[in-house]
Write a protein that holds these residues in place. Structure first.
Motif, PDB file in Angstrom:
ATOM      1  N   THR A  38       4.794   7.401  -3.625  1.00  0.00           N
ATOM      2  CA  THR A  38       4.249   6.135  -3.136  1.00  0.00           C
ATOM      3  C   THR A  38       3.318   5.567  -4.207  1.00  0.00           C
ATOM      4  O   THR A  38       2.998   6.244  -5.190  1.00  0.00           O
ATOM      5  CB  THR A  38       3.450   6.348  -1.849  1.00  0.00           C
ATOM      6  OG1 THR A  38       2.327   7.199  -2.142  1.00  0.00           O
ATOM      7  CG2 THR A  38       4.310   6.990  -0.767  1.00  0.00           C
ATOM      8  N   ALA A  39       2.846   4.339  -3.999  1.00  0.00           N
ATOM      9  CA  ALA A  39       1.900   3.751  -4.950  1.00  0.00           C
ATOM     10  C   ALA A  39       0.615   4.574  -5.012  1.00  0.00           C
ATOM     11  O   ALA A  39       0.005   4.725  -6.082  1.00  0.00           O
ATOM     12  CB  ALA A  39       1.579   2.311  -4.552  1.00  0.00           C
ATOM     13  N   ALA A  40       0.184   5.131  -3.873  1.00  0.00           N
ATOM     14  CA  ALA A  40      -1.024   5.954  -3.858  1.00  0.00           C
ATOM     15  C   ALA A  40      -0.853   7.187  -4.737  1.00  0.00           C
ATOM     16  O   ALA A  40      -1.753   7.560  -5.494  1.00  0.00           O
ATOM     17  CB  ALA A  40      -1.369   6.360  -2.428  1.00  0.00           C
ATOM     18  N   VAL A 262       0.489   1.994 -11.708  1.00  0.00           N
ATOM     19  CA  VAL A 262       0.554   1.194 -10.474  1.00  0.00           C
ATOM     20  C   VAL A 262       1.196  -0.156 -10.755  1.00  0.00           C
ATOM     21  O   VAL A 262       1.998  -0.660  -9.960  1.00  0.00           O
ATOM     22  CB  VAL A 262      -0.857   1.026  -9.876  1.00  0.00           C
ATOM     23  CG1 VAL A 262      -0.797   0.175  -8.610  1.00  0.00           C
ATOM     24  CG2 VAL A 262      -1.478   2.383  -9.557  1.00  0.00           C
ATOM     25  N   HIS A 266       4.810  -1.541  -9.076  1.00  0.00           N
ATOM     26  CA  HIS A 266       4.988  -2.832  -8.417  1.00  0.00           C
ATOM     27  C   HIS A 266       6.170  -3.596  -9.012  1.00  0.00           C
ATOM     28  O   HIS A 266       7.002  -4.152  -8.271  1.00  0.00           O
ATOM     29  CB  HIS A 266       3.706  -3.666  -8.558  1.00  0.00           C
ATOM     30  CG  HIS A 266       3.837  -5.082  -8.092  1.00  0.00           C
ATOM     31  ND1 HIS A 266       3.818  -5.436  -6.757  1.00  0.00           N
ATOM     32  CD2 HIS A 266       4.000  -6.248  -8.790  1.00  0.00           C
ATOM     33  CE1 HIS A 266       3.960  -6.744  -6.648  1.00  0.00           C
ATOM     34  NE2 HIS A 266       4.072  -7.265  -7.866  1.00  0.00           N
ATOM     35  N   THR A 269       9.507  -1.568  -7.819  1.00  0.00           N
ATOM     36  CA  THR A 269       9.776  -1.451  -6.380  1.00  0.00           C
ATOM     37  C   THR A 269       9.900  -2.812  -5.708  1.00  0.00           C
ATOM     38  O   THR A 269      10.560  -2.930  -4.675  1.00  0.00           O
ATOM     39  CB  THR A 269       8.672  -0.631  -5.676  1.00  0.00           C
ATOM     40  OG1 THR A 269       7.396  -1.250  -5.897  1.00  0.00           O
ATOM     41  CG2 THR A 269       8.651   0.797  -6.209  1.00  0.00           C
ATOM     42  N   GLY A 384      -4.114   2.409  -6.147  1.00  0.00           N
ATOM     43  CA  GLY A 384      -2.888   2.839  -5.492  1.00  0.00           C
ATOM     44  C   GLY A 384      -2.999   2.815  -3.981  1.00  0.00           C
ATOM     45  O   GLY A 384      -2.098   2.330  -3.272  1.00  0.00           O
ATOM     46  N   VAL A 385      -4.104   3.318  -3.444  1.00  0.00           N
ATOM     47  CA  VAL A 385      -4.298   3.363  -1.992  1.00  0.00           C
ATOM     48  C   VAL A 385      -4.402   1.952  -1.421  1.00  0.00           C
ATOM     49  O   VAL A 385      -3.762   1.618  -0.413  1.00  0.00           O
ATOM     50  CB  VAL A 385      -5.557   4.182  -1.641  1.00  0.00           C
ATOM     51  CG1 VAL A 385      -5.899   4.027  -0.163  1.00  0.00           C
ATOM     52  CG2 VAL A 385      -5.337   5.662  -1.979  1.00  0.00           C
ATOM     53  N   TYR A 387      -3.267  -0.786  -2.721  1.00  0.00           N
ATOM     54  CA  TYR A 387      -1.978  -1.464  -2.862  1.00  0.00           C
ATOM     55  C   TYR A 387      -1.085  -1.153  -1.663  1.00  0.00           C
ATOM     56  O   TYR A 387      -0.398  -2.047  -1.143  1.00  0.00           O
ATOM     57  CB  TYR A 387      -1.298  -1.026  -4.154  1.00  0.00           C
ATOM     58  CG  TYR A 387       0.068  -1.650  -4.378  1.00  0.00           C
ATOM     59  CD1 TYR A 387       0.195  -2.861  -5.050  1.00  0.00           C
ATOM     60  CD2 TYR A 387       1.226  -1.019  -3.914  1.00  0.00           C
ATOM     61  CE1 TYR A 387       1.443  -3.437  -5.257  1.00  0.00           C
ATOM     62  CE2 TYR A 387       2.477  -1.592  -4.111  1.00  0.00           C
ATOM     63  CZ  TYR A 387       2.582  -2.801  -4.777  1.00  0.00           C
ATOM     64  OH  TYR A 387       3.813  -3.373  -4.973  1.00  0.00           O
ATOM     65  N   ASP A 388      -1.069   0.102  -1.222  1.00  0.00           N
ATOM     66  CA  ASP A 388      -0.269   0.472  -0.063  1.00  0.00           C
ATOM     67  C   ASP A 388      -0.766  -0.190   1.215  1.00  0.00           C
ATOM     68  O   ASP A 388       0.003  -0.440   2.141  1.00  0.00           O
ATOM     69  CB  ASP A 388      -0.285   1.997   0.110  1.00  0.00           C
ATOM     70  CG  ASP A 388       0.680   2.701  -0.832  1.00  0.00           C
ATOM     71  OD1 ASP A 388       1.606   2.041  -1.334  1.00  0.00           O
ATOM     72  OD2 ASP A 388       0.490   3.915  -1.079  1.00  0.00           O
ATOM     73  N   VAL A 389      -2.078  -0.454   1.280  1.00  0.00           N
ATOM     74  CA  VAL A 389      -2.666  -1.048   2.486  1.00  0.00           C
ATOM     75  C   VAL A 389      -2.507  -2.560   2.489  1.00  0.00           C
ATOM     76  O   VAL A 389      -1.959  -3.148   3.430  1.00  0.00           O
ATOM     77  CB  VAL A 389      -4.159  -0.663   2.602  1.00  0.00           C
ATOM     78  CG1 VAL A 389      -4.814  -1.383   3.783  1.00  0.00           C
ATOM     79  CG2 VAL A 389      -4.313   0.843   2.742  1.00  0.00           C
TER      80      VAL A 389
END
Length: 421
Positions: A38-40, A262, A266, A269, A384-385, A387-389
């Motif tokens: 994942t991005a995180a 990161v 982006h 993905t 990263g975190v 970005y996922d949020v």
């Protein structure tokens, strides 16, 4: 071997090494995403890798000094890097790939203090600024070539990471061969500095004897004279308050700064660019990096550390552009990221030398590297975190962090730093 030739050969080694690891770093995000990250995860792994490259120097530097085996540390560090990269192309499990990404960065931590020490001896003859500038320029040539080669192989193989990273084993082998050859030719590079110090002492004696004209005075930043000893307790004086505020400014700037891992995650993905196109973008960012380093370095010599105010501004702009759905804007964001990297890798370090006296400067640089490393790990994970949020939340938090960084820089009052103190 003449000192200039030593610098150029070492620059060639660094060029080839950058060919290897910058080629790999240009596709780290897409590669980890391909393996299910994942991005995180990408942000954490790349952030931890950058932190390892800096934090571990607190150990490798003193150990290199204590053992005096600078060539051994240099060779081992380069070997870890150039072996990790081709093997990374063969990784089939995410955890293996993550470990290899971090291992490559650990190799940089192992070699950097010893490598810089070896190079510093030769630059005593060539001139510190000129010698290190030539070395850095050759570094960036490799940083541009490597990603372009990876892009070409990815395009030719339909996006296969194995051949793209495997081909980097060839310049990696050349790095090790050149290192062994240079070590055999110049086993004790300290001789360059010893000879330069002796020549300087002879010139001073000739100029000062018999009532003649005195020899030339040392230029700014030349440091203590060869053989001079620190004044009592000079090496135990506390670091100045301005240094700690400046370190806090640097930490804030890096904590609000996304890694290229990161950014490339982006791009791929979100289907903005193909995997093969991402290294081309990275190569462009490295070219911008070199230009920004030269520009801000030139400005620093003329206006001082106030030029660093541009860094938080660039860092705040990166997510605004890079995490959009527009290809031109996202690529522009990557170029701004490259400009910020150029400032970080050059001008940030110059201010430390102006804030801290020569007898505590090595300690200050070690602490500064640790601060940058810890903040980089936090910044990569945070980006990263978030970005996922939510991308808007990421942009907002980054802007707030960089605003705080600007306040810390203003508190440092860089305009009042005595560059000759």
């Amino acid at each position: 071997m003449r000192a200039w030739r030593f610098v150029v050969v070492f620059g060639t080694i660094s060029l080839l090494a950058d060919f290897v690891y910058e080629g790999a770093r240009s596709v780290t995000g897409p590669l980890l995403a391909h393996l299910g990250a994942t991005a995180a995860v990408v942000g954490i792994v790349t952030g931890v890798g950058e932190a390892a490259a800096l934090l571990l120097r607190l150990g490798s530097g003193p150990l290199a000094d204590r053992t005096r085996r600078f060539w051994a540390w240099t060779i081992c560090g380069y070997a870890l890097t150039v072996i990790s990269v081709p093997v990374l192309g063969l990784a089939a499990a995410l955890w293996v790939a993550c470990a290899l990404v971090i291992a490559e960065r650990v190799g940089k931590a192992v070699r950097s203090p010893a490598k810089d020490t070896l190079l510093s001896h030769a630059t005593a003859v060539t001139g510190r600024g000129k010698g290190f500038a030539v070395h850095e320029a050759m570094d960036q040539i490799g940083a541009v070539i490597g990603p372009l080669v990876v892009a070409g192989v990815l395009a030719a193989t339909g996006g296969s990471y194995g051949p793209a990273l495997g081909v980097l084993g060839l310049p990696g082998l050349a790095v090790l061969v050149l290192l062994w050859w240079l070590r055999a030719r110049v086993p004790e590079p300290a001789g360059y500095e010893t000879a330069a110090g002796a020549a300087s002492a002879d010139a001073s004696a000739d100029g000062g004897g018999g009532g003649g004209a005195p020899g030339p005075a040392p230029g700014p930043g030349s440091g203590p004279a060869p053989g001079s000893a620190p004044t009592p307790a000079a090496d135990r004086e506390p670091l100045p308050r301005a240094f700690w505020i400046y370190a806090a400014f640097t930490a804030a700037t890096m904590a609000g700064f996304a890694t290229f891992g990161v950014l490339s995650f982006h791009l791929v993905t979100r289907h903005l660019l193909s995997v093969a196109a991402v290294p081309v973008v990275y190569a462009g960012a490295m070219a911008v990096d070199a230009v920004a380093a030269l520009a801000t370095g030139w400005a620093y010599d003329r206006v001082g550390p106030k030029v660093l105010a541009v860094l938080p501004v660039l860092a705040a702009i990166v997510p605004v552009l890079a995490f959009t759905r527009s290809v031109p804007l996202a690529v522009a964001g990557a170029m701004v990221w490259g400009a910020a990297m150029g400032v970080q890798e050059s001008t940030l370090r110059a201010t430390v030398a102006d804030l801290v006296g020569p007898y505590r400067r090595a300690t200050a640089y070690g602490i500064f590297a640790a601060v940058v490393g810890a903040a980089t790990a936090g910044g990569g994970a945070l980006a990263g975190v978030l970005y996922d949020v939510s991308v808007p939340l990421l942009i907002t938090v980054t802007a707030c962090v960089q605003a705080a960084a600007l306040v810390l820089l203003a508190v440092t009052r860089p305009g009042r730093i005595d560059v000759h103190g």
